[in-house]
Design an enzyme around this catalytic site. Sequence first.
Site, PDB file in Angstrom:
ATOM      1  N   HIS A 298     -26.121 -37.571  18.161  1.00 39.10           N
ATOM      2  CA  HIS A 298     -25.056 -36.893  18.316  1.00 39.10           C
ATOM      3  C   HIS A 298     -25.439 -35.353  17.443  1.00 39.10           C
ATOM      4  CE1 HIS A 298     -20.849 -35.972  18.805  1.00 39.10           C
ATOM      5  NE2 HIS A 298     -20.662 -35.605  17.402  1.00 39.10           N
TER       6      HIS A 298
ATOM      7  N   ASN B 122     -27.998 -43.713  19.397  1.00 40.80           N
ATOM      8  CA  ASN B 122     -27.431 -42.721  20.128  1.00 40.80           C
ATOM      9  C   ASN B 122     -27.559 -41.433  19.198  1.00 40.80           C
ATOM     10  OD1 ASN B 122     -25.703 -40.856  21.888  1.00 40.80           O
ATOM     11  ND2 ASN B 122     -24.258 -40.932  20.340  1.00 40.80           N
TER      12      ASN B 122
HETATM   13  C1  GRF Z   1     -27.421 -32.914  22.575  1.00 34.91           C
HETATM   14  O1  GRF Z   1     -27.009 -31.870  21.758  1.00 34.91           O
HETATM   15  C2  GRF Z   1     -27.159 -34.405  22.110  1.00 34.91           C
HETATM   16  O2  GRF Z   1     -26.866 -34.366  20.892  1.00 34.91           O
HETATM   17  C3  GRF Z   1     -25.833 -34.319  22.896  1.00 34.91           C
HETATM   18  O3  GRF Z   1     -26.105 -33.453  24.387  1.00 34.91           O
HETATM   19  C4  GRF Z   1     -27.279 -32.440  24.121  1.00 34.91           C
HETATM   20  C5  GRF Z   1     -28.282 -33.241  24.797  1.00 34.91           C
HETATM   21  O4  GRF Z   1     -29.405 -32.446  24.969  1.00 34.91           O
HETATM   22  N1  GRF Z   1     -25.604 -35.675  22.954  1.00 34.91           N
HETATM   23  P1  GRF Z   1     -30.514 -32.707  25.757  1.00 34.91           P
HETATM   24  O5  GRF Z   1     -30.013 -33.229  27.201  1.00 34.91           O
HETATM   25  O6  GRF Z   1     -31.125 -33.889  25.202  1.00 34.91           O
HETATM   26  O7  GRF Z   1     -31.419 -31.426  25.944  1.00 34.91           O
END
Ligand code: GRF
Length: 193
Positions: free
Chosen positions: A94, A92
């Site tokens: 984050h 994942n």
């Molecule tokens: C990213 O900031 C990710 O870390 C978080 O949600 C956002 C998703 O962005 N979990 P994307 O959908 O990949 O543009």
Amino acid sequence: MTLVRIAVLVSGGGTNLQALLDALQHSKTARVTQVISSRAAAGALDRARQARLPTAVLQDPALGDADLVVLAGYLKLVPAAVVARFPCRMINIHPALLPAFGGPGMYGRRVHEAVLASGARVSGATVHYVDEQYDRGPIIAQAKVRVVADDTPATLATRVLTAEHRLLVRVVLELVRRGLPGEPIRLEDVHDD
Ligand code: GRF
């Protein structure tokens, strides 16, 4: 070397998915083979369709024949039974330096608001192995991003998102290069600013 089939779980706009698709465009060792969204309206699905990838909208990910599962903006908890099928093969990303600013409800703008409210001078992105809790599995790598005086949640989010794209690609390529090790790996942190 057999092809590493990557399933990507999404819920949002899909820029992390896009970073992976772009990085693996000419790869002979790894390919995104399916995109599963928890939301039918996710922009990530449009990106997947543009890349002619199989897509599904599911509340619980049915991951079939994936070798590596990447949660890229996926907002739901992965059922423990599914996590158990992918030891050291489910990761994942984050948008903060875990273990700080993570856990249930800490996603998107809220993360950056909490970072700014805390007065932290550094934020960044984390890629970690998924376990049955939000944002808690062993950390694989982190990218640090300096917080600047006039940062807003939006300006910080933008810089962190760029660091996320680089970090996610770096970790996926390294896991593939090492043949998806059965033991957790830890890569050195980088400064991304
Ligand atoms: C990213 O900031 C990710 O870390 C978080 O949600 C956002 C998703 O962005 N979990 P994307 O959908 O990949 O543009």
